[in-house]
Design a protein around this motif. Structure first.
Motif, mmCIF file in Angstrom:
data_model
loop_
_atom_site.group_PDB
_atom_site.id
_atom_site.type_symbol
_atom_site.label_atom_id
_atom_site.label_comp_id
_atom_site.label_asym_id
_atom_site.label_seq_id
_atom_site.Cartn_x
_atom_site.Cartn_y
_atom_site.Cartn_z
ATOM 1 N N HIS A 16 -53.255 -20.413 -8.264
ATOM 2 C CA HIS A 16 -53.255 -19.244 -7.383
ATOM 3 C C HIS A 16 -52.895 -17.957 -8.117
ATOM 4 O O HIS A 16 -52.827 -16.896 -7.500
ATOM 5 C CB HIS A 16 -52.272 -19.457 -6.227
ATOM 6 C CG HIS A 16 -52.602 -20.644 -5.392
ATOM 7 N ND1 HIS A 16 -53.706 -20.709 -4.583
ATOM 8 C CD2 HIS A 16 -51.969 -21.831 -5.253
ATOM 9 C CE1 HIS A 16 -53.746 -21.881 -3.978
ATOM 10 N NE2 HIS A 16 -52.702 -22.573 -4.368
ATOM 11 N N LEU A 17 -52.637 -18.053 -9.416
ATOM 12 C CA LEU A 17 -52.242 -16.873 -10.184
ATOM 13 C C LEU A 17 -53.458 -16.096 -10.678
ATOM 14 O O LEU A 17 -54.495 -16.672 -10.988
ATOM 15 C CB LEU A 17 -51.393 -17.280 -11.387
ATOM 16 C CG LEU A 17 -50.038 -17.896 -11.079
ATOM 17 C CD1 LEU A 17 -49.354 -18.308 -12.369
ATOM 18 C CD2 LEU A 17 -49.176 -16.943 -10.288
ATOM 19 N N LEU A 18 -53.304 -14.792 -10.763
ATOM 20 C CA LEU A 18 -54.337 -13.913 -11.315
ATOM 21 C C LEU A 18 -54.050 -13.738 -12.811
ATOM 22 O O LEU A 18 -53.592 -12.693 -13.262
ATOM 23 C CB LEU A 18 -54.322 -12.561 -10.602
ATOM 24 C CG LEU A 18 -54.524 -12.599 -9.095
ATOM 25 C CD1 LEU A 18 -54.228 -11.252 -8.478
ATOM 26 C CD2 LEU A 18 -55.938 -13.042 -8.777
ATOM 27 N N ARG A 19 -54.310 -14.774 -13.563
ATOM 28 C CA ARG A 19 -53.968 -14.763 -14.988
ATOM 29 C C ARG A 19 -54.726 -13.689 -15.761
ATOM 30 O O ARG A 19 -54.183 -13.071 -16.671
ATOM 31 C CB ARG A 19 -54.216 -16.132 -15.593
ATOM 32 C CG ARG A 19 -53.301 -17.198 -15.017
ATOM 33 C CD ARG A 19 -53.218 -18.380 -15.940
ATOM 34 N NE ARG A 19 -52.524 -19.491 -15.310
ATOM 35 C CZ ARG A 19 -51.208 -19.644 -15.311
ATOM 36 N NH1 ARG A 19 -50.451 -18.744 -15.893
ATOM 37 N NH2 ARG A 19 -50.655 -20.682 -14.727
ATOM 38 N N ASP A 20 -55.991 -13.444 -15.404
ATOM 39 C CA ASP A 20 -56.754 -12.424 -16.124
ATOM 40 C C ASP A 20 -56.252 -11.008 -15.833
ATOM 41 O O ASP A 20 -56.559 -10.080 -16.566
ATOM 42 C CB ASP A 20 -58.252 -12.536 -15.809
ATOM 43 C CG ASP A 20 -58.543 -12.485 -14.313
ATOM 44 O OD1 ASP A 20 -57.643 -12.789 -13.517
ATOM 45 O OD2 ASP A 20 -59.686 -12.149 -13.952
ATOM 46 N N GLU A 21 -55.445 -10.838 -14.785
ATOM 47 C CA GLU A 21 -54.831 -9.548 -14.470
ATOM 48 C C GLU A 21 -53.411 -9.440 -15.039
ATOM 49 O O GLU A 21 -52.731 -8.449 -14.813
ATOM 50 C CB GLU A 21 -54.776 -9.340 -12.948
ATOM 51 C CG GLU A 21 -56.128 -9.320 -12.277
ATOM 52 C CD GLU A 21 -56.959 -8.117 -12.676
ATOM 53 O OE1 GLU A 21 -56.379 -7.049 -12.932
ATOM 54 O OE2 GLU A 21 -58.191 -8.264 -12.746
ATOM 55 N N GLY A 22 -52.946 -10.488 -15.692
ATOM 56 C CA GLY A 22 -51.613 -10.475 -16.293
ATOM 57 C C GLY A 22 -50.502 -10.912 -15.351
ATOM 58 O O GLY A 22 -49.333 -10.617 -15.603
ATOM 59 N N GLU A 23 -50.832 -11.640 -14.305
ATOM 60 C CA GLU A 23 -49.804 -12.087 -13.356
ATOM 61 C C GLU A 23 -49.044 -13.280 -13.940
ATOM 62 O O GLU A 23 -49.650 -14.228 -14.434
ATOM 63 C CB GLU A 23 -50.430 -12.479 -12.020
ATOM 64 C CG GLU A 23 -49.416 -12.839 -10.968
ATOM 65 C CD GLU A 23 -50.035 -13.100 -9.617
ATOM 66 O OE1 GLU A 23 -49.366 -12.802 -8.621
ATOM 67 O OE2 GLU A 23 -51.173 -13.615 -9.560
ATOM 68 N N VAL A 24 -47.727 -13.187 -13.903
ATOM 69 C CA VAL A 24 -46.874 -14.273 -14.376
ATOM 70 C C VAL A 24 -45.834 -14.606 -13.306
ATOM 71 O O VAL A 24 -45.449 -13.749 -12.515
ATOM 72 C CB VAL A 24 -46.154 -13.909 -15.700
ATOM 73 C CG1 VAL A 24 -47.145 -13.773 -16.831
ATOM 74 C CG2 VAL A 24 -45.331 -12.661 -15.560
ATOM 75 N N ILE A 25 -45.377 -15.829 -13.316
ATOM 76 C CA ILE A 25 -44.371 -16.281 -12.347
ATOM 77 C C ILE A 25 -42.997 -15.800 -12.798
ATOM 78 O O ILE A 25 -42.590 -16.027 -13.936
ATOM 79 C CB ILE A 25 -44.385 -17.814 -12.234
ATOM 80 C CG1 ILE A 25 -45.703 -18.299 -11.644
ATOM 81 C CG2 ILE A 25 -43.218 -18.298 -11.380
ATOM 82 C CD1 ILE A 25 -45.860 -19.803 -11.608
ATOM 83 N N VAL A 26 -42.300 -15.137 -11.897
ATOM 84 C CA VAL A 26 -40.919 -14.727 -12.143
ATOM 85 C C VAL A 26 -39.976 -15.820 -11.645
ATOM 86 O O VAL A 26 -39.010 -16.168 -12.314
ATOM 87 C CB VAL A 26 -40.609 -13.374 -11.457
ATOM 88 C CG1 VAL A 26 -39.149 -13.013 -11.596
ATOM 89 C CG2 VAL A 26 -41.494 -12.288 -12.011
ATOM 90 N N ASP A 27 -40.271 -16.376 -10.474
ATOM 91 C CA ASP A 27 -39.430 -17.430 -9.901
ATOM 92 C C ASP A 27 -40.264 -18.263 -8.944
ATOM 93 O O ASP A 27 -41.024 -17.729 -8.136
ATOM 94 C CB ASP A 27 -38.243 -16.814 -9.159
ATOM 95 C CG ASP A 27 -37.130 -17.805 -8.879
ATOM 96 O OD1 ASP A 27 -37.221 -18.959 -9.333
ATOM 97 O OD2 ASP A 27 -36.159 -17.415 -8.208
ATOM 98 N N GLU A 28 -40.142 -19.573 -9.052
ATOM 99 C CA GLU A 28 -40.774 -20.498 -8.117
ATOM 100 C C GLU A 28 -39.659 -21.194 -7.353
ATOM 101 O O GLU A 28 -38.810 -21.856 -7.952
ATOM 102 C CB GLU A 28 -41.637 -21.520 -8.860
ATOM 103 C CG GLU A 28 -42.338 -22.488 -7.939
ATOM 104 C CD GLU A 28 -43.234 -23.460 -8.679
ATOM 105 O OE1 GLU A 28 -43.522 -24.519 -8.113
ATOM 106 O OE2 GLU A 28 -43.634 -23.169 -9.827
ATOM 107 N N VAL A 29 -39.662 -21.040 -6.045
ATOM 108 C CA VAL A 29 -38.550 -21.485 -5.223
ATOM 109 C C VAL A 29 -38.996 -22.642 -4.340
ATOM 110 O O VAL A 29 -39.864 -22.484 -3.476
ATOM 111 C CB VAL A 29 -38.021 -20.326 -4.338
ATOM 112 C CG1 VAL A 29 -36.824 -20.771 -3.534
ATOM 113 C CG2 VAL A 29 -37.705 -19.107 -5.177
ATOM 114 N N GLY A 30 -38.378 -23.791 -4.550
ATOM 115 C CA GLY A 30 -38.567 -24.916 -3.646
ATOM 116 C C GLY A 30 -37.512 -24.875 -2.553
ATOM 117 O O GLY A 30 -36.606 -24.047 -2.568
#
Length: 174
Positions: A16-30
């Motif tokens: 679901h990330l927009l990797r080609d736009e430079g989107e990175v995960i800051v925090d993934e919360v379960g």
């Protein structure tokens, strides 16, 4: 060999990330561990009925056995549903993925977040969880309430930090 296939136990956040736009995960919360207490208690009741079916006569043993299997199935479903419910903070947006067989994705760009309310009930203050409520200009949104977030103060600060770094709130005044 896994009991359940990976697509049933992993929410697959990376797709679901927009990797080609430079989107990175800051925090993934379960979900916080407290959401698993009820499924564990239901599973324990199911085991009691399963084991208890051995003492019943053979003509009636099917009833507690079916009840026990039903309770175990329901508890497994609730636990799997809680495991697949993820709230993700990226450098561009926040989103939530949830659902077991049918997956739902709700997204809100950082620029649309007007207000975040963190509610920590008394049990949440003791056990370390809280609930988020996101306010935006839109009336109805798919990403409004996020419940049972572990370490809610840290998560709130990380969202505020990402919003500030992205320049959406304006420059810092000294």
């Amino acid at each position: 060999m896994a009991v359940l296939p990976r697509f049933l136990t992993d929410p697959q956040i990376g797709r679901h990330l927009l990797r080609d736009e430079g989107e990175v995960i800051v925090d993934e919360v379960g979900k916080h561990w407290v959401v698993y207490v009820v499924p564990v208690l239901i599973a324990a009741a199911g085991l009691v009925f399963l084991i208890g079916s051995a003492v019943w006569s053979i003509t009636w043993a099917w009833f507690p056995m079916l009840l026990g299997l039903g309770l175990l199935t329901w508890a497994g479903w609730k636990a799997l549903s809680a495991n697949l419910d993820r709230f993700v903070i990226t450098n561009m947006r926040v989103f939530r993925v949830h659902g077991v067989l049918a997956r739902s994705l709700a997204t809100m760009p950082l620029g649309r977040i007007l207000d975040i309310t963190v509610v920590k009930p008394m049990t949440g203050r003791i056990l370390g969880y809280g609930h988020f409520t996101f306010e935006s200009a839109a009336q109805d949104q798919g990403l409004r309430d996020i419940r049972f977030v572990g370490r809610p103060d840290e998560r709130d600060l990380s969202i505020q930090r990402v919003v500030q770094r992205s320049g959406l709130r304006g420059p810092k005044v000294n």
